[in-house]
Write a protein that holds these residues in place. Structure first.
Motif, short mmCIF file in Angstrom:
data_model
loop_
_atom_site.label_atom_id
_atom_site.label_comp_id
_atom_site.label_asym_id
_atom_site.label_seq_id
_atom_site.Cartn_x
_atom_site.Cartn_y
_atom_site.Cartn_z
N ASN A 136 0.88 -1.27 -0.08
CA ASN A 136 -0.06 0.00 0.13
C ASN A 136 0.84 1.29 -0.12
O ASN A 136 1.85 1.40 -0.77
N GLU A 137 0.83 2.24 0.93
CA GLU A 137 1.32 3.36 0.84
C GLU A 137 2.96 3.30 1.03
O GLU A 137 3.65 3.94 0.22
N TYR A 171 4.89 2.75 -2.50
CA TYR A 171 5.43 3.90 -3.16
C TYR A 171 6.40 4.71 -2.64
O TYR A 171 7.42 5.14 -3.30
N ASN A 190 2.13 8.60 -8.26
CA ASN A 190 2.94 8.08 -7.12
C ASN A 190 4.35 7.97 -7.33
O ASN A 190 5.16 7.84 -6.53
N ASP A 197 -0.29 -2.79 -3.81
CA ASP A 197 -1.42 -2.08 -3.56
C ASP A 197 -2.88 -2.51 -3.65
O ASP A 197 -3.16 -2.65 -4.84
N THR A 198 -3.42 -2.90 -2.79
CA THR A 198 -4.74 -3.48 -2.84
C THR A 198 -5.97 -2.46 -3.58
O THR A 198 -6.96 -2.86 -3.95
N LYS A 199 -5.79 -1.30 -3.68
CA LYS A 199 -6.47 -0.43 -4.48
C LYS A 199 -6.98 -0.92 -5.81
O LYS A 199 -7.81 -0.59 -6.48
N TYR A 200 -5.91 -1.40 -6.48
CA TYR A 200 -5.97 -2.12 -7.70
C TYR A 200 -7.05 -3.03 -7.93
O TYR A 200 -7.65 -3.17 -9.16
N ASP A 208 -7.14 -7.42 3.09
CA ASP A 208 -5.43 -7.06 2.96
C ASP A 208 -4.93 -8.25 3.72
O ASP A 208 -3.69 -8.56 3.42
#
Length: 355
Positions: free
Chosen positions: A14-15, A18, A52, A161-164, A207
């Motif tokens: 995740n954050e 990047y 990012n 990044d699990t946002k994907y 997650d």
């Protein structure tokens, strides 16, 4: 989430992913960044990644058509030519952003271009996050034969990044889930049991399930990076599953299966073989079959399909001295590698699957 230390690289989440990427770019004097992606990821995921990346380096995008059918040497040649035309050198960096096809092929392209340049994986599908991008396997298909050409070569890092995952359709999520189920079956019974009833899973904590799945695979790979022994455990369900996937990929009368859909069938079939060999109990087999069949649609196999699948088994990469080698469960949470099964037993497994 804390980074996971793998063999020669780290996996960041995740954050933190990047932050790690930008620190890596600051600490290495790259000449150019090339991003390899497919058309789906270019549209849906690249807009998340690019803002990012903090760098003054030129960034070039190389896109190819999505799908397993394009994971071949022809696509590699096209990308190698583009890299050459754009002036890529040994100080260039490749970032592979996409599903397993992109990370497999992109890693292979990077590992072979000018005898190898640095690359980073940014998996965007559940399957790529928990399986394809972890472990250093990079490669392409040879005709309809899965992953016959490739290398084991690790990336500089893997960024999860699990946002994907929010960009994925449900069938792609189920495809990745198959590998998570496999990790529980081969290594951690309590982890497997969390999936017995999906309605009870708190997906706000998804997650954590992804993280645990990566931990399991990484723990196995670290013991056996070159797949000479215990790493073969990760091929549970894949001996028959890959053959099924290959057959459905090339038969124009069949609907192409996603990797996880084929592996789900393979896990049921190979669990039945384990049952017949006395390695798991009837209750364990029923639990596995019932759980998997509740998640995945049943696949129809005609007699001719089964004969073709059996013929394809001879190309499995685990085979030794001309003998087909299976990975079989030895109770849920344990495995036996280098197990043999004759055609009669394979036929019985298919018959039971269809019943």
């Amino acid at each position: 989430m804390q980074p996971i230390s793998a063999n020669g690289y780290d996996i960041y989440f995740n954050e933190n992913a990047y932050n790690a990427l930008n620190a890596h770019l600051r600490n290495n004097r790259y000449s150019t960044i090339f991003i390899i992606t497919d058309n789906n990821t270019n549209e849906n995921c690249l807009p998340i990644l690019l803002p990012n990346i903090a760098t003054d380096l030129a960034i070039e995008i190389i896109e190819f058509e999505s799908g397993e059918a394009n994971k071949n040497i022809e696509t590699c040649i096209e990308i190698w030519n583009v890299l050459t035309e754009m002036g890529a050198d040994r100080k260039s960096l490749i970032i592979n952003i996409g599903g397993g096809v992109v990370t497999d092929l992109g890693g292979f392209v990077a590992s072979t271009f000018k005898r190898g340049i640095d690359f980073i994986h940014v998996p965007t599908t559940l399957l790529a996050m928990v399986d394809a991008s972890v472990g250093g396997k990079n490669g392409i298909d040879l005709g309809n034969l899965k992953n016959q050409i490739g290398v084991i070569n690790v990336p500089k890092m893997v960024l999860i990044d699990t946002k994907y995952l929010e960009t994925l359709p449900q069938n792609e999520m189920r495809s990745g889930l198959a590998e998570m189920l496999k990790h529980g079956l081969i290594h951690d019974k309590s982890y497997w049991q969390q999936f017995l009833d999906l309605s009870k899973i708190d997906f706000a904590d998804f997650d954590a399930l992804v993280y645990t799945s990566i931990l399991i695979k990484n723990e196995i790979v670290k013991q056996d990076p070159k797949e000479n022994g215990i790493r073969k455990a990760l091929n549970f369900g894949h001996t028959l599953g890959h053959a099924i996937e290959s057959h459905f990929l090339t038969d124009e009368n069949k609907k192409t299966l996603l990797h996880g859909e084929a592996i789900a069938v393979g896990m049921v079939l190979e669990s039945y073989i384990a049952l017949e060999k006395g390695l798991i109990t009837q209750a364990e087999y029923i639990e596995i079959k019932t759980t998997i069949n509740a998640i995945y649609n049943s696949i129809t196999f005609e007699e001719n399909d089964i004969e073709i699948v059996k013929k394809l088994l001879i190309h499995d990469k685990k085979n030794e001295y001309g003998k087909i080698q299976f990975v079989l469960l030895d109770g849920i949470g344990n495995i036996q590698i280098n197990q043999e099964a004759d055609n009669e037993l394979i036929d019985k497994a298919f018959a039971n699957y269809k019943s």
